[in-house]
Scaffold this motif. Structure first.
Motif, PDB file in Angstrom:
ATOM      1  N   SER A 368       0.886  -1.208   0.083  1.00 38.53           N
ATOM      2  CA  SER A 368      -0.147   0.271   0.046  1.00 38.53           C
ATOM      3  C   SER A 368       0.864   1.128   0.023  1.00 38.53           C
ATOM      4  O   SER A 368       0.492   2.323  -0.556  1.00 38.53           O
ATOM      5  N   GLY A 369       1.879   1.229   0.579  1.00 38.63           N
ATOM      6  CA  GLY A 369       2.858   2.395   0.843  1.00 38.63           C
ATOM      7  C   GLY A 369       3.700   2.922  -0.741  1.00 38.63           C
ATOM      8  O   GLY A 369       3.520   4.072  -0.936  1.00 38.63           O
ATOM      9  N   LEU A 370       3.722   1.692  -1.325  1.00 33.58           N
ATOM     10  CA  LEU A 370       4.449   1.684  -2.581  1.00 33.58           C
ATOM     11  C   LEU A 370       3.308   2.161  -3.700  1.00 33.58           C
ATOM     12  O   LEU A 370       3.780   3.317  -4.354  1.00 33.58           O
ATOM     13  N   TYR A 371       2.110   2.003  -3.218  1.00 37.34           N
ATOM     14  CA  TYR A 371       1.366   2.797  -4.045  1.00 37.34           C
ATOM     15  C   TYR A 371       0.968   4.131  -3.856  1.00 37.34           C
ATOM     16  O   TYR A 371       1.022   4.926  -4.947  1.00 37.34           O
ATOM     17  N   LEU A 372       0.770   4.585  -2.591  1.00 37.33           N
ATOM     18  CA  LEU A 372       1.051   5.821  -2.464  1.00 37.33           C
ATOM     19  C   LEU A 372       2.006   6.660  -2.937  1.00 37.33           C
ATOM     20  O   LEU A 372       2.158   7.908  -3.222  1.00 37.33           O
ATOM     21  N   LEU A 373       3.303   6.041  -2.595  1.00 36.27           N
ATOM     22  CA  LEU A 373       4.609   6.539  -3.417  1.00 36.27           C
ATOM     23  C   LEU A 373       4.432   6.923  -4.693  1.00 36.27           C
ATOM     24  O   LEU A 373       4.914   7.914  -5.161  1.00 36.27           O
ATOM     25  N   ARG A 374       3.760   6.003  -5.422  1.00 35.37           N
ATOM     26  CA  ARG A 374       3.637   6.162  -7.042  1.00 35.37           C
ATOM     27  C   ARG A 374       2.776   7.582  -7.065  1.00 35.37           C
ATOM     28  O   ARG A 374       2.855   8.045  -8.434  1.00 35.37           O
ATOM     29  N   GLU A 375       1.913   7.718  -6.189  1.00 31.60           N
ATOM     30  CA  GLU A 375       1.079   9.052  -6.465  1.00 31.60           C
ATOM     31  C   GLU A 375       1.918  10.330  -5.978  1.00 31.60           C
ATOM     32  O   GLU A 375       1.574  11.388  -6.618  1.00 31.60           O
ATOM     33  N   ILE A 377       5.663  10.643  -6.555  1.00 38.66           N
ATOM     34  CA  ILE A 377       6.898  10.376  -7.323  1.00 38.66           C
ATOM     35  C   ILE A 377       6.680   9.929  -8.685  1.00 38.66           C
ATOM     36  O   ILE A 377       5.569   9.192  -8.842  1.00 38.66           O
ATOM     37  N   GLU A 378       7.641   9.886  -9.358  1.00 42.20           N
ATOM     38  CA  GLU A 378       7.376   9.276 -10.873  1.00 42.20           C
ATOM     39  C   GLU A 378       7.128   7.734 -10.774  1.00 42.20           C
ATOM     40  O   GLU A 378       7.850   6.943 -10.062  1.00 42.20           O
ATOM     41  N   PRO A 379       5.930   7.308 -11.404  1.00 42.83           N
ATOM     42  CA  PRO A 379       5.492   5.945 -11.329  1.00 42.83           C
ATOM     43  C   PRO A 379       6.825   5.114 -11.606  1.00 42.83           C
ATOM     44  O   PRO A 379       6.853   3.945 -11.179  1.00 42.83           O
ATOM     45  N   LYS A 380       7.422   5.415 -12.767  1.00 38.53           N
ATOM     46  CA  LYS A 380       8.319   4.449 -13.178  1.00 38.53           C
ATOM     47  C   LYS A 380       9.426   4.300 -12.363  1.00 38.53           C
ATOM     48  O   LYS A 380      10.026   3.178 -12.183  1.00 38.53           O
ATOM     49  N   LEU A 381       9.651   5.186 -11.294  1.00 39.97           N
ATOM     50  CA  LEU A 381      10.709   4.945 -10.336  1.00 39.97           C
ATOM     51  C   LEU A 381      10.230   4.145  -9.226  1.00 39.97           C
ATOM     52  O   LEU A 381      11.054   3.266  -8.800  1.00 39.97           O
ATOM     53  N   VAL A 382       8.893   4.203  -8.930  1.00 39.97           N
ATOM     54  CA  VAL A 382       8.338   3.035  -7.933  1.00 39.97           C
ATOM     55  C   VAL A 382       8.431   1.817  -8.640  1.00 39.97           C
ATOM     56  O   VAL A 382       8.736   0.770  -7.873  1.00 39.97           O
ATOM     57  N   ILE A 383       8.138   1.711  -9.875  1.00 44.55           N
ATOM     58  CA  ILE A 383       8.446   0.359 -10.407  1.00 44.55           C
ATOM     59  C   ILE A 383       9.634  -0.216 -10.602  1.00 44.55           C
ATOM     60  O   ILE A 383       9.766  -1.427 -10.242  1.00 44.55           O
ATOM     61  N   PHE A 384      10.644   0.798 -10.400  1.00 42.64           N
ATOM     62  CA  PHE A 384      12.051   0.183 -10.385  1.00 42.64           C
ATOM     63  C   PHE A 384      12.243  -0.117  -9.011  1.00 42.64           C
ATOM     64  O   PHE A 384      13.022  -1.253  -8.776  1.00 42.64           O
ATOM     65  N   ILE A 385      11.853   0.386  -8.070  1.00 43.52           N
ATOM     66  CA  ILE A 385      12.062   0.158  -6.732  1.00 43.52           C
ATOM     67  C   ILE A 385      11.236  -1.431  -6.471  1.00 43.52           C
ATOM     68  O   ILE A 385      11.908  -2.366  -5.765  1.00 43.52           O
TER      69      ILE A 385
END
Length: 638
Positions: A368-375, A377-385
């Motif tokens: 859930s935290g990664l989903y919120l982070l996607r909102e 910062i750059e979504p591609k960066l979250v996918i990379f994380i």
């Protein structure tokens, strides 16, 4: 993330996981695999229903006997010794199936919690993938006997899926919804419990998931919840906590009491959480008999810190329930699933597999935290994380699986990293003996006995190694018995005593040198606290009978067999003793012992028998005829 994307990525994760685990299939059985599976060979190949029923119904790992788990082992083999690879292959498939059901369960739970569709599939994929790939569960999956934990988890997940799927019918078809929810809970609780006892916690686990639900609409009526969730949960908790007993010497076969166990478990549960959140390649392993016991809140001081940390965590789970429901689910589910194995019951302190069920929803807040982070910062960066997280987990699991792929290397690794474990040091000594370094093993064991004077296992192993090298003298038997007076009961020490007895009885040179010394040792043990434990109380006269029989002291052998059959009061064991006397040419004594065994057998409750009465009747009749034939031939020869 769409439904199709999420499911496709999950299938990729499952495929990668299978490839990783396949590197561990070549390893052998270890530790508790042997006592739980060796009954596969008790009656020859298990090729009839009666033989299968005997194996399935004679489990000893818990109060239920875990028949469903035992039945599942017959999918892999029907005899013993066996090869471990097919068992590990099946365990891996069960792990992947659990991953699929976890993904489905998360989707249904989040739908019930009224999460957005895109968020549901994002969270379900990430949370279930972390669980599937996590290196902490390598030890559950590749440790064959822990299929018991896997199956309890599988049926619990099926129960959760069935419950939340049926729950969706509440609005339009309430009667069907209540019926199917009750069926899901009832059937799956039974199946999970008869796989492993902590499956009985399923109603409590579903109650936790309902409690954390922020959506109050379309909730099951309180009468149904009281009957189908609250009542079974309270009953299970009552059964667990009626064992509360703070007496000083509650468990003679443990080196801790209940208070010390509760203190120690606080540190252990915190350690579990640490290893789940901060993954490592290899953990503590299976040799945890040397785990530092908490003697008080301040000894060690980490006991107090751990208790405070757990209290704060529990407090936060309650007060943040409405704001961060997934955090509350993760913590409360984890705690609830540990109620049986990490509280007041007199189990061993530490095992990683206790987290297999407990950690199912632990990674929801991370997803859930990664989903919120996607909102943010750059979504591609979250996918990379996310890619990095899953890659690291896959790498750690691969490295751990490689270690688990070599059983001897694995156990030596554990032994060297757990110096306070008597079991681990026994592994090192046995390795030295197998490597042709017998005298080095004796020197090593002598040092370990001094370092761990409380260990009955190391004490008996030292004597065993001296007998193996034919270097034992009477003084060694006396010193062993003197140390045993001060040492707590250890089932593995009793097994070592059995090994010594069999080794001496089967060697013509050793039995005349050591048998009487060993008989005296057993007699001295019978005058200590060891005789208060039923395992030793039963086996002592039997071991003496074997030794007397090897010495051809038939009167004493029969006298001890006579005592042993009464203490065992088990026709299976008693027939084996009859066979031993007959094999030694004592047909008359064997016939006498058979008659006494039959009297005991006839008085037994049929429910306590391992096989059907008709099968035992046929076996007794067959042995009688054989003995009568042998006696007739002897009389004719005279």
């Amino acid at each position: 993330m769409s439904k199709n994307q999420s499911f496709s990525l999950l299938l990729l994760v499952l495929s990668i996981t299978f490839i990783i685990y396949s590197y561990g299939f070549k390893a052998d059985f270890i530790f508790d695999d042997y006592p739980n599976l060796q009954d596969l060979g008790n009656y020859g190949d298990i090729n009839t229903w009666d033989k299968a029923k005997n194996f399935i119904s004679n489990g000893f790992s818990g109060p239920t006997g875990r028949p469903i788990s035992l039945a599942s082992f017959l999918l892999n083999d029907n005899t013993w010794p066996s090869i471990a690879s097919s068992f590990k292959y099946t365990n891996t498939l069960i792990h992947l199936l659990n991953g699929l059901f976890l993904y489905w369960a998360i989707i249904l739970i989040l739908q019930s919690y009224k999460y957005k569709v895109e968020k549901i599939f994002w969270i379900a994929f990430i949370a279930s993938s972390i669980w599937i790939l996590h290196p902490y569960f390598v030890s559950t999956t590749l440790y064959v006997v822990q299929r018991m934990a896997q199956l309890a988890t599988l049926f619990s997940l099926i129960g959760i899926v069935g419950y939340f799927k049926a729950r969706q019918l509440l609005m339009n078809k309430p009667l069907q919804a209540y019926f199917y929810m009750a069926i899901s809970i009832g059937i799956c609780t039974v199946l999970a419990t008869y796989s492993k006892e902590n499956g009985a916690l399923l109603p409590l686990l579903i109650l936790v998931l309902e409690f954390c639900n922020p959506n109050k609409e379309n909730k099951p009526i309180w009468q149904w919840r009281a009957l189908c969730l609250w009542l079974p949960s309270i009953l299970v908790l009552y059964i667990i906590f009626r064992e509360l007993n703070f007496s000083e010497n509650l468990w003679p076969n443990r080196n801790f009491n209940q208070v010390e166990r509760l203190y120690s478990e606080s540190r252990i549960v915190v350690e579990y959480l640490y290893h789940l959140i901060i993954p490592q390649i290899e953990g503590r392993g299976l040799y945890q008999d040397g785990y530092l016991i908490s003697k008080s809140l301040m000894q060690p001081i980490t006991t107090l810190y751990s208790i405070l940390f757990l209290i704060v965590l529990l407090f936060l789970a309650f007060i943040l329930k409405n704001r961060f429901p997934l955090f509350s689910v993760a913590i409360l589910f984890f705690f609830a699933a540990h109620m049986m194995e990490s509280t007041v019951l007199g189990l061993e302190l530490y095992f990683e597999h206790r987290n297999y069920l407990s950690a199912l929803f632990l990674f929801l807040p991370i997803a859930s935290g990664l989903y919120l982070l996607r909102e943010k910062i750059e979504p591609k960066l979250v996918i990379f994380i996310i890619f990095i997280i899953l890659s690291l987990l896959a790498f750690f699991s691969f490295e751990r699986v490689k270690l688990w792929g070599d059983s001897e290397k694995l156990q030596l690794y554990w032994a060297k990293n757990t110096p306070n474990s008597a079991r681990a040091q026994n592994v090192l000594a046995s390795y030295l003996l197998r490597s042709g370094k017998a005298y080095e093993s004796i020197i090593f064991l002598e040092s370990q006995v001094k370092h761990k004077p409380e260990s009955a296992l190391l004490n008996m192993q030292l004597l065993l190694h001296k007998i193996y090298t034919n270097s034992a003298v009477e003084k060694d038997f006396l010193e062993t018995s003197e140390r045993l007076k001060q040492q707590a009961f250890d089932a593995q020490a009793v097994q070592a005593l059995r090994n010594i007895t069999e080794y001496i009885a089967e060697d013509d040179g050793l039995k005349f040198k050591y048998a009487l010394n060993l008989i005296n040792l057993i007699d001295r043990m019978q005058n200590t606290h060891h005789n208060d434990i039923s395992v030793f109380w039963r086996v002592a006269p039997y071991l003496k009978a074997q030794l007397y029989l090897s010495l051809k002291d038939y009167d004493n052998a029969f006298e001890n067999y006579d005592i042993a059959i009464k203490r065992y009061n088990d026709i299976e064991s008693n027939l084996m003793m009859v066979a031993e006397l007959a094999s030694a040419g004592r047909e008359s004594d064997a016939q006498n012992l058979l008659e006494k065994s039959e009297i005991l057998y006839l008085a037994q409750n049929e429910k306590t028998l391992r096989r059907s009465k008709s099968e035992y009747n046929m076996e007794i009749s067959r042995i009688k005829k054989l003995l009568l034939t042998e006696l007739a031939q002897l009389n004719k020869a005279k």
